[in-house]
Design an enzyme around this catalytic site. Structure first.
Site, PDB file in Angstrom:
ATOM      1  N   HIS A  22       0.434  -1.635  -0.158  1.00 43.68           N
ATOM      2  CA  HIS A  22      -0.504  -0.076   0.096  1.00 43.68           C
ATOM      3  C   HIS A  22       0.828   0.777   0.078  1.00 43.68           C
ATOM      4  CE1 HIS A  22      -3.424  -2.982   1.631  1.00 43.68           C
ATOM      5  NE2 HIS A  22      -2.510  -3.508   1.606  1.00 43.68           N
ATOM      6  N   SER A  31      16.625  20.168 -16.562  1.00 44.42           N
ATOM      7  CA  SER A  31      15.019  21.233 -16.607  1.00 44.42           C
ATOM      8  C   SER A  31      16.086  22.329 -17.423  1.00 44.42           C
ATOM      9  CB  SER A  31      14.929  21.402 -15.854  1.00 44.42           C
ATOM     10  OG  SER A  31      13.464  22.866 -15.751  1.00 44.42           O
ATOM     11  N   LYS A  75      17.155  20.152 -11.026  1.00 44.89           N
ATOM     12  CA  LYS A  75      16.756  19.753 -11.745  1.00 44.89           C
ATOM     13  C   LYS A  75      17.891  18.318 -12.391  1.00 44.89           C
ATOM     14  CE  LYS A  75      13.082  18.805 -11.310  1.00 44.89           C
ATOM     15  NZ  LYS A  75      11.233  18.799 -12.150  1.00 44.89           N
ATOM     16  N   GLU A 133      10.767   7.916 -16.832  1.00 46.74           N
ATOM     17  CA  GLU A 133       8.849   7.856 -17.487  1.00 46.74           C
ATOM     18  C   GLU A 133       8.795   7.617 -19.156  1.00 46.74           C
ATOM     19  OE1 GLU A 133       8.768  12.257 -16.041  1.00 46.74           O
ATOM     20  OE2 GLU A 133      10.472  12.039 -15.365  1.00 46.74           O
TER      21      GLU A 133
END
Ligand code: ARG
Length: 462
Positions: A155, A276, A282, A289
């Site tokens: 969970h 970025s 970043k 992704e």
């Protein structure tokens, strides 16, 4: 000029004809089409349907076409309807009437299925090689992690301590099922369609058993009607690629989370991350992704293909032409995703102090309950006792490591002087007893087993 223009009195309307052209993508089947035609020429020759001279001329010309296509991929192009028409046009241009005899007793319906079966049987091993390489990288990481600990989650809440190696091998286990599933799809494609004709079979005495062996098939299809529209092997391949992508997507999701600031368990290498354009701090996990994103494409190809198949009446229907783009796209997606995932996984670093800190604390509650259980307390009762301890510790912002001897005894008389020692992440993993568990001995054996699996795989010949 098409393979069927004799029946028609006008030239086709380009809007209708061009719509059906598949040469733009089925040119990927060029080598398979020639291989099938070489075997068919040989079978017609052996059956006495083609003369020895015609057979020899066809075989020589097909080999010439194959060489030219291999030397110069741009050669495999033209105004043709499909790759079968292209090869036949080239053949007739080289050997005239002998070339016009090759299609005797054969239909493009069985030919296109044959080509796709040959294609998958040579390409699936390359996908399997990509999977094995990633399993190898997971095994390397498992080995490198040594006895480092991390929390496992259910969970998405901390569950129990595990070895980092055990976590890596969990992904390897799923990938190994994908490897087997792809082998299953290859086995489904392993049947010769030639001899089926357009739908009813062929009236020439072709030895299909011999033909099957010549093309490396272990069997001949059972029924010519079924063979003309059976693309179950395509659906199985698309399912195998989809589920492999689902596994890569879940792996990507884990490492996107675990390399982020909130977890900080693993470090992404600069070589497999991106920056970025605006925020200088970043370091983004773009490849992971994109793997996660492309999974939608693979699942879409499967869904699309099942939808195409579902309403087809028996026999070949042009709808079936949609099979190829689905196969090629799913294959390319999985191949590229395996490479990208490998590039990230192979270079991950482990922040062992962070993972170990996260692996201690209240997630040892099950081990504390197990302690009582081994001293005769029924597990349900032990669960209640430890649940009450957890409630109190949470309220006080403490964990089991902070309990004094008296506090242990107050919770239960059965907690001895060794209770505190049992409630550590290391003792937790060492207490595990089953072969699939995170016990360090079991994980050591699992690493060796996984390594042996990778090393004993047959090497693709293509
Ligand atoms: N391009 C076709 C396909 O991919 C080849 C088979 C054509 N057969 C036919 N009867 N039109 O399915």
């Amino acid at each position: 000029m098409t393979l069927w223009s004799g029946r028609f009195d006008t030239a086709p309307d380009p809007d209708a004809f061009d719509f059906g052209i598949s040469f733009g993508f089925d040119r990927a089947l060029f080598e398979d089409d020639i291989r099938g035609s070489l075997a068919w020429a040989d079978a017609l020759g052996a059956a006495g349907v083609l003369s020895a001279e015609d057979t020899a001329a066809i075989v020589a010309a097909l080999n010439g076409i194959l060489d030219e296509g291999r030397r110069d991929p741009a050669f495999v192009s033209g105004p043709d309807e499909d790759v079968h028409s292209f090869v036949e046009r080239q053949l007739v241009a080289r050997v005239g009437d002998a070339g016009r005899r090759l299609h005797t007793g054969r239909s493009r319906n069985e030919q296109v299925s044959l080509d796709l079966r040959l294609y998958l049987r040579r390409r699936i091993p390359l996908l399997q090689e990509g999977i094995a390489r990633l399993v190898g990288a997971c095994t390397d990481q498992a080995e490198r992690a040594g006895d480092a600990l991390m929390p496992s989650y259910t969970h998405m809440r901390r569950a129990q301590p595990v070895l980092v190696a055990h976590f890596y091998l969990s992904h390897a286990a799923a990938l190994r099922r994908d490897h087997a599933r792809l082998a299953g799809a290859a086995a489904e494609a392993d049947a010769l369609t030639l001899g089926s004709g357009a739908i009813a079979g062929t009236s020439y005495p072709v030895d299909t058993g011999r033909l099957a062996r010549a093309l490396g098939f272990s069997r001949v299809v059972l029924n010519s009607i079924d063979a003309s529209s059976d693309r179950d092997f395509v659906a199985s391949f698309l399912f195998a690629t989809s589920l492999a992508m689902v596994h890569l997507s879940r792996m990507a999701e884990d490492f996107i989370l675990f390399t982020g600031e909130e977890h900080g368990f693993f470090g992404l290498s600069d070589a497999s991350a991106t920056g970025s354009s605006m925020m200088p701090q970043k370091k983004n996990p773009d490849p992971l992704e994109l793997v996660r994103g492309k999974t939608g494409r693979a699942v879409g190809r499967l869904t699309g293909w099942l939808t195409t198949m579902k309403a087809l009446p028996t026999g070949y229907n042009k709808d079936l032409q949609e099979d190829k783009e689905a196969v090629f796209d799913a294959e390319a997606t999985l191949a590229a995703s395996l490479r990208a995932t490998h590039a990230v996984i192979a270079r991950l670093t482990l922040n062992a102090s962070t993972t170990e800190a996260a692996a201690s604390g209240l997630l040892l509650a099950t081990d504390v309950a197990d302690y009582l259980t081994t001293r005769g307390v029924p597990f349900r009762r032990a669960h209640e006792i430890v649940g009450a301890m957890v409630r109190q510790l949470l309220a006080e912002g403490r964990d089991f490591s902070a309990l004094s001897r008296d506090e242990w005894t107050a919770a239960s008389e059965l907690f001895g002087a060794d209770a505190a020692r049992a409630a550590t992440p290391r003792a937790s993993v060492e207490a595990k007893r089953t072969p699939q568990s995170t016990s360090p001995d079991a994980v050591r054996a699992a690493i060796a087993e996984c390594r042996t699996w990778v090393e004993n795989l047959p090497k693709p010949s293509a």
